[in-house]
Design a protein around this motif. Structure first.
Motif, PDB file in Angstrom:
ATOM      1  N   ASN A 176      -7.695  12.865   6.991  1.00 49.14           N
ATOM      2  CA  ASN A 176      -6.528  13.509   7.341  1.00 49.14           C
ATOM      3  C   ASN A 176      -6.325  13.345   8.706  1.00 49.14           C
ATOM      4  OD1 ASN A 176      -5.996  14.558   4.897  1.00 49.14           O
ATOM      5  ND2 ASN A 176      -7.319  16.594   5.513  1.00 49.14           N
ATOM      6  N   LEU A 177      -7.054  13.220   9.642  1.00 45.26           N
ATOM      7  CA  LEU A 177      -6.819  12.992  11.030  1.00 45.26           C
ATOM      8  C   LEU A 177      -6.265  11.485  11.118  1.00 45.26           C
ATOM      9  CD1 LEU A 177      -6.811  14.174  14.014  1.00 45.26           C
ATOM     10  CD2 LEU A 177      -9.165  12.781  14.145  1.00 45.26           C
ATOM     11  N   LEU A 178      -6.786  10.468  10.481  1.00 50.67           N
ATOM     12  CA  LEU A 178      -6.556   9.137  10.576  1.00 50.67           C
ATOM     13  C   LEU A 178      -5.249   8.759   9.866  1.00 50.67           C
ATOM     14  CD1 LEU A 178     -10.095   7.457  10.094  1.00 50.67           C
ATOM     15  CD2 LEU A 178      -8.889   7.987  12.059  1.00 50.67           C
ATOM     16  N   PHE A 179      -4.835   9.490   9.011  1.00 51.13           N
ATOM     17  CA  PHE A 179      -3.611   9.184   7.831  1.00 51.13           C
ATOM     18  C   PHE A 179      -2.931  10.600   7.770  1.00 51.13           C
ATOM     19  CE2 PHE A 179      -7.146   6.281   6.757  1.00 51.13           C
ATOM     20  CZ  PHE A 179      -6.424   5.095   6.799  1.00 51.13           C
ATOM     21  N   PRO A 180      -2.452  10.814   8.869  1.00 52.17           N
ATOM     22  CA  PRO A 180      -1.772  12.294   8.859  1.00 52.17           C
ATOM     23  C   PRO A 180      -0.456  12.035   8.136  1.00 52.17           C
ATOM     24  CG  PRO A 180      -1.451  11.238  10.995  1.00 52.17           C
ATOM     25  CD  PRO A 180      -2.402  10.309  10.493  1.00 52.17           C
ATOM     26  N   ASP A 181       0.192  10.792   7.992  1.00 51.82           N
ATOM     27  CA  ASP A 181       1.323  10.503   7.276  1.00 51.82           C
ATOM     28  C   ASP A 181       1.156  10.532   5.837  1.00 51.82           C
ATOM     29  OD1 ASP A 181      -0.299   8.527   7.817  1.00 51.82           O
ATOM     30  OD2 ASP A 181       1.011   7.001   7.211  1.00 51.82           O
ATOM     31  N   VAL A 182       0.038  10.458   5.180  1.00 49.33           N
ATOM     32  CA  VAL A 182      -0.105  10.303   3.882  1.00 49.33           C
ATOM     33  C   VAL A 182      -0.259  11.344   3.115  1.00 49.33           C
ATOM     34  CG1 VAL A 182      -1.897   9.537   2.125  1.00 49.33           C
ATOM     35  CG2 VAL A 182      -1.559   8.060   3.974  1.00 49.33           C
ATOM     36  N   THR A 183       0.952  11.426   2.018  1.00 49.69           N
ATOM     37  CA  THR A 183       1.051  12.636   1.328  1.00 49.69           C
ATOM     38  C   THR A 183       0.713  12.723  -0.190  1.00 49.69           C
ATOM     39  OG1 THR A 183       3.065  12.111   0.854  1.00 49.69           O
ATOM     40  CG2 THR A 183       2.944  13.485   2.946  1.00 49.69           C
ATOM     41  N   LYS A 184       0.604  11.335  -0.671  1.00 45.65           N
ATOM     42  CA  LYS A 184       0.180  11.164  -2.071  1.00 45.65           C
ATOM     43  C   LYS A 184      -1.226  11.267  -2.142  1.00 45.65           C
ATOM     44  CE  LYS A 184       4.823  10.184  -3.494  1.00 45.65           C
ATOM     45  NZ  LYS A 184       5.475  10.276  -2.025  1.00 45.65           N
ATOM     46  N   THR A 185      -1.624  11.132  -3.396  1.00 44.60           N
ATOM     47  CA  THR A 185      -2.848  10.886  -3.929  1.00 44.60           C
ATOM     48  C   THR A 185      -3.043   9.367  -4.608  1.00 44.60           C
ATOM     49  OG1 THR A 185      -2.885  12.014  -6.002  1.00 44.60           O
ATOM     50  CG2 THR A 185      -3.452  13.363  -4.138  1.00 44.60           C
ATOM     51  N   PRO A 186      -4.373   8.939  -4.569  1.00 39.34           N
ATOM     52  CA  PRO A 186      -4.513   7.625  -5.405  1.00 39.34           C
ATOM     53  C   PRO A 186      -4.177   8.045  -6.976  1.00 39.34           C
ATOM     54  CG  PRO A 186      -6.670   8.101  -3.991  1.00 39.34           C
ATOM     55  CD  PRO A 186      -5.489   9.315  -3.988  1.00 39.34           C
ATOM     56  N   GLU A 187      -4.582   9.363  -7.458  1.00 42.65           N
ATOM     57  CA  GLU A 187      -4.120   9.469  -8.788  1.00 42.65           C
ATOM     58  C   GLU A 187      -2.741   9.507  -8.985  1.00 42.65           C
ATOM     59  OE1 GLU A 187      -6.091  11.585  -6.699  1.00 42.65           O
ATOM     60  OE2 GLU A 187      -7.806  10.701  -7.642  1.00 42.65           O
ATOM     61  N   TYR A 188      -1.943   9.780  -8.168  1.00 41.29           N
ATOM     62  CA  TYR A 188      -0.386   9.709  -8.054  1.00 41.29           C
ATOM     63  C   TYR A 188       0.052   8.315  -8.577  1.00 41.29           C
ATOM     64  CZ  TYR A 188       4.444   9.233  -6.645  1.00 41.29           C
ATOM     65  OH  TYR A 188       5.848   8.879  -6.497  1.00 41.29           O
ATOM     66  N   TYR A 189      -0.488   7.368  -7.794  1.00 45.97           N
ATOM     67  CA  TYR A 189      -0.144   5.929  -7.857  1.00 45.97           C
ATOM     68  C   TYR A 189      -0.701   5.375  -9.149  1.00 45.97           C
ATOM     69  CZ  TYR A 189       1.678   5.971  -3.356  1.00 45.97           C
ATOM     70  OH  TYR A 189       2.707   6.107  -2.099  1.00 45.97           O
ATOM     71  N   GLU A 190      -2.035   5.974  -9.537  1.00 50.51           N
ATOM     72  CA  GLU A 190      -2.560   5.476 -10.869  1.00 50.51           C
ATOM     73  C   GLU A 190      -1.553   5.902 -11.976  1.00 50.51           C
ATOM     74  OE1 GLU A 190      -5.012   3.378 -11.238  1.00 50.51           O
ATOM     75  OE2 GLU A 190      -6.155   3.602  -9.479  1.00 50.51           O
ATOM     76  N   GLU A 191      -1.119   6.914 -11.925  1.00 52.35           N
ATOM     77  CA  GLU A 191      -0.047   7.298 -13.101  1.00 52.35           C
ATOM     78  C   GLU A 191       1.061   6.754 -12.805  1.00 52.35           C
ATOM     79  OE1 GLU A 191       0.695  11.466 -13.586  1.00 52.35           O
ATOM     80  OE2 GLU A 191      -1.232  11.803 -13.477  1.00 52.35           O
ATOM     81  N   LEU A 192       1.715   6.570 -11.659  1.00 54.67           N
ATOM     82  CA  LEU A 192       3.055   6.073 -11.586  1.00 54.67           C
ATOM     83  C   LEU A 192       3.143   4.260 -12.000  1.00 54.67           C
ATOM     84  CD1 LEU A 192       5.851   6.102 -10.131  1.00 54.67           C
ATOM     85  CD2 LEU A 192       4.739   5.238  -7.979  1.00 54.67           C
ATOM     86  N   TYR A 193       1.874   3.808 -11.895  1.00 54.65           N
ATOM     87  CA  TYR A 193       1.704   2.449 -12.323  1.00 54.65           C
ATOM     88  C   TYR A 193       0.667   2.443 -13.525  1.00 54.65           C
ATOM     89  CZ  TYR A 193       3.651   1.512  -7.550  1.00 54.65           C
ATOM     90  OH  TYR A 193       4.646   1.709  -6.470  1.00 54.65           O
ATOM     91  N   PRO A 194       1.128   2.701 -14.817  1.00 52.41           N
ATOM     92  CA  PRO A 194       0.209   2.840 -15.888  1.00 52.41           C
ATOM     93  C   PRO A 194      -0.145   1.480 -16.394  1.00 52.41           C
ATOM     94  CG  PRO A 194       2.308   3.388 -16.511  1.00 52.41           C
ATOM     95  CD  PRO A 194       2.294   3.222 -15.121  1.00 52.41           C
ATOM     96  N   LYS A 195      -1.407   1.230 -17.063  1.00 56.72           N
ATOM     97  CA  LYS A 195      -1.983   0.373 -17.727  1.00 56.72           C
ATOM     98  C   LYS A 195      -1.028  -0.515 -18.498  1.00 56.72           C
ATOM     99  CE  LYS A 195      -6.651   0.413 -17.310  1.00 56.72           C
ATOM    100  NZ  LYS A 195      -7.287   1.586 -17.278  1.00 56.72           N
ATOM    101  N   ARG A 196      -0.657  -1.639 -18.637  1.00 56.78           N
ATOM    102  CA  ARG A 196       0.434  -2.210 -19.493  1.00 56.78           C
ATOM    103  C   ARG A 196       0.085  -2.418 -20.638  1.00 56.78           C
ATOM    104  NH1 ARG A 196       3.903  -5.482 -16.014  1.00 56.78           N
ATOM    105  NH2 ARG A 196       3.416  -5.507 -13.700  1.00 56.78           N
ATOM    106  N   ASN A 197       1.342  -2.003 -21.454  1.00 59.52           N
ATOM    107  CA  ASN A 197       0.964  -1.991 -22.896  1.00 59.52           C
ATOM    108  C   ASN A 197       1.203  -3.480 -23.479  1.00 59.52           C
ATOM    109  OD1 ASN A 197       0.469  -1.415 -25.442  1.00 59.52           O
ATOM    110  ND2 ASN A 197       2.283  -0.114 -25.647  1.00 59.52           N
ATOM    111  N   LEU A 198       0.216  -4.469 -23.209  1.00 59.92           N
ATOM    112  CA  LEU A 198       0.570  -5.807 -23.821  1.00 59.92           C
ATOM    113  C   LEU A 198      -0.586  -6.083 -24.886  1.00 59.92           C
ATOM    114  CD1 LEU A 198       1.159  -7.289 -20.483  1.00 59.92           C
ATOM    115  CD2 LEU A 198       2.771  -7.342 -22.157  1.00 59.92           C
TER     116      LEU A 198
END
Ligand code: GLU
Length: 585
Positions: free
Chosen positions: A46-68
């Motif tokens: 938290n000290l090193l990245f005070p600006d980070v507000t999102k979580t890895p899970e957020y991005y995993e969901e935002l960019y889902p596996k492609r349906n190909l």
């Protein structure tokens, strides 16, 4: 009851264990004491990245596996906007695009602009324009300097993804897999010198990676002092262990494991290429990375990063560079030494884009050439390119081959197409030619339409910059009256041939009638009117029909080689033809 000596004996026997116990206890105590005051990794993150507000899970969901569908390749072209587009870059993008599209997958364009020092103002547009011009169509990515990206996995420009990288770097710090390093350039340089002095491998690893052992308290103290830091990934690798990489072009390649703690976030907060590529290719769901083989040696780092992140790595295909022969040795086509290394060279020379593309496909897979021969009119996009057929040692650049392919490509164009491509090129690169082509479009198109459409089309034009020289004789004001006559025919005979030609020339004659008249000139002046007779008795003749035709051709065009002479005269018209021959006489 225990006897005192027993106690002493047991005691003596237990002393080492006791001592061990005591020492462990004090370590635990110390750890405990420290633990009470020292911040844990989560707080440190938290000290090193005070600006980070999102979580890895957020991005995993935002960019889902492609349906190909099974086997569909998701790949990308990931250039840096440095303003110089190397032919090798175009080559790599073409290979990637073909592989994605022929598998029913996705090809996207990602701009890798983490190195701001190398960037130029319109670097991105230059890349987009080249891809568009060469028909390397991408499905997703950056489509313009100020335009919204296309695709659901963006932004596709790395400088716009800082929060994404920082979210994942933070996670690594939380897990103790990354740490801040405060070493200055000078300190790193000193380490390097020390390593050299003791003949150790250079780099930030093991005992040399001093900041990997800083306690969180020490880190806090340094941060409080305002010291700058980078974030390094803590490598779990051991240098004398090997990894085996299966490259889709190079096959099995063995490397020592990476044990260097690579920088993942630079002191300005921007990620390094290594880290950004891992995060992006994971989140953009790339399943095959196709890139230049200058990155092959980074494979141990990249695979380790994927493993540390807990992600499945993509497959990799490392393309060998296009080579140039210099004396007996081969070397990479160089940006500094070889003009043909720049894509702009092909534009300037006036190679049709599709010719360059076909040449690159020819370099990529040697099966392209026979395929093209058996499928002369099929678009190149029907050719199935195979990564496994690509040469791992680097194909040689061959300008002669490019010219041949280009002549072939141009020969299949209509006169109208040749006209408009040449005009478009001339508009940028040759104003004189542009003027020649635009003063009478109909005349110019006719000129390019000579010997077109049949099964043996003319192949005299290899690139648009050849055109001016090839067509100059069609223009009265450009014809230089230099005549390249063969020495074989005497001046007297030349005159006789031209005079005889003028006597019988009728503009409206059909081609066969016209040709019969040339034959008649042969008979009259002692030349063989057919080749068979000439071959049977060469001594009986001054020459054969092609010698006679050539005299007329040189008078008309100045040169011994030209497209069909009858058609040239039909395009030039009666007056101009007669004038040309008279002038020569
Ligand atoms: N930006 C890197 C380069 O231009 C891309 C390498 C890659 O495709 O991963 O070399």
């Amino acid at each position: 009851m225990l006897k005192p000596y027993c106690v002493i004996a047991v005691g003596l026997f237990s002393i080492p264990i006791l001592l061990q116990r005591l020492s462990k206890c004090s370590k635990i105590e110390k750890y405990f004491e420290k633990g009470m005051s020292e911040m844990d990794n989560k707080e440190l993150a938290n000290l090193l990245f005070p600006d980070v507000t999102k979580t890895p899970e957020y991005y995993e969901e935002l960019y889902p596996k492609r349906n190909l569908p099974e086997g569909a390749i998701v790949t990308r072209f990931a250039p840096s906007p440095t303003g110089f587009i190397h032919i090798g870059g175009l080559y790599a993008s073409l290979i990637a695009e073909r592989n994605a599209h022929q598998s029913g997958g996705v090809f996207f364009l990602r701009i890798e602009d983490t190195d701001k020092k190398r960037e130029v103002a319109d670097g991105v547009s230059q890349i987009i324009n080249v891809l568009r011009d060469f028909n390397v169509n991408f499905d997703e990515g950056v489509i313009g300097e100020n335009e919204t990206d296309v695709g659901a996995y963006g932004p596709y420009t790395q400088s716009k993804r800082a929060d994404v990288y920082r979210t994942f770097a933070k996670k690594l710090v939380e897990e103790g897999k990354a740490y801040p390093c405060f070493c200055t350039e000078e300190q790193l340089e000193l380490t390097r010198k020390r390593q050299e002095a003791v003949k150790a491998r250079t780099g930030y690893y093991g005992q040399w990676a001093v900041d990997r052992n800083l306690s969180n308290d020490e880190i806090v103290e340094k941060i409080n002092q305002g010291l700058k830091f980078v974030v390094r990934m803590r490598s779990p690798g051991v240098n004398n262990r090997k990894i085996l990489h299966k490259d889709l072009i190079h096959g099995k390649v063995e490397f020592p494991e990476n044990d260097i703690d690579h920088v993942i976030i630079k002191s300005d907060g921007i990620p390094t290429y290594h880290f950004a590529h891992v995060v992006d290719d994971h989140l953009m769901r790339t399943n095959l990375v196709i890139r230049g083989d200058e990155w092959l040696s980074s494979i141990p780092v990249h695979l380790q990063m994927f493993a540390t992140m807990g992600w499945e790595p993509p497959k990799y295909a490392h393309i060998s560079p296009i080579m140039k022969k210099e004396g007996e040795t081969k070397r990479k086509l160089s940006k500094r030494k070889d003009s043909e290394a720049a894509v702009s060279y092909y534009f300037e020379e006036g190679y049709p884009n599709v010719a360059v593309t076909e040449y690159l496909l020819n370099i990529a897979n040697s099966s392209f050439e026979p395929w093209r021969r058996s499928n002369p009119m099929t678009p190149y996009t029907e050719f199935q390119i195979k990564l496994s057929d690509m040469n791992a040692s680097g194909a040689l650049f061959d300008l002669v081959k490019l010219n041949d392919i280009s002549k072939d490509v141009i020969s299949k164009m209509t006169g109208e197409e040749v006209y408009s491509y040449t005009k478009e090129w001339a508009e940028k690169f040759d104003s004189e030619l542009h003027e020649m082509l635009t003063r009478n479009k109909e005349y110019a198109v006719k000129m390019f339409s000579i010997e077109k459409g049949g099964n043996k089309p003319r192949k005299d034009i290899g690139k648009w910059s050849d055109v001016k020289n090839q067509i100059s004789y069609f223009f009265e004001d450009k014809f230089d009256h230099q005549y390249d006559f063969s020495e074989k025919i005497s001046e007297e005979d030349r005159k006789a041939i031209l005079n005889a030609y003028l006597e019988t020339y009728v503009f409206d004659d059909e081609k066969q009638v016209w040709f019969d008249k040339i034959k008649a000139i042969c008979d009259k002046l002692g030349f063989a009117s057919n080749n068979k007779d000439y071959k049977a008795n060469p001594d009986q003749y001054k020459g054969n029909i092609s010698d006679v035709s050539n005299v007329i051709r040189v008078a008309l065009t100045g040169r011994q080689m030209s497209p069909d002479m009858y058609e040239i005269m039909q395009v030039m018209g009666k007056e101009a033809t007669i004038k040309r021959i008279r002038e020569c006489l």
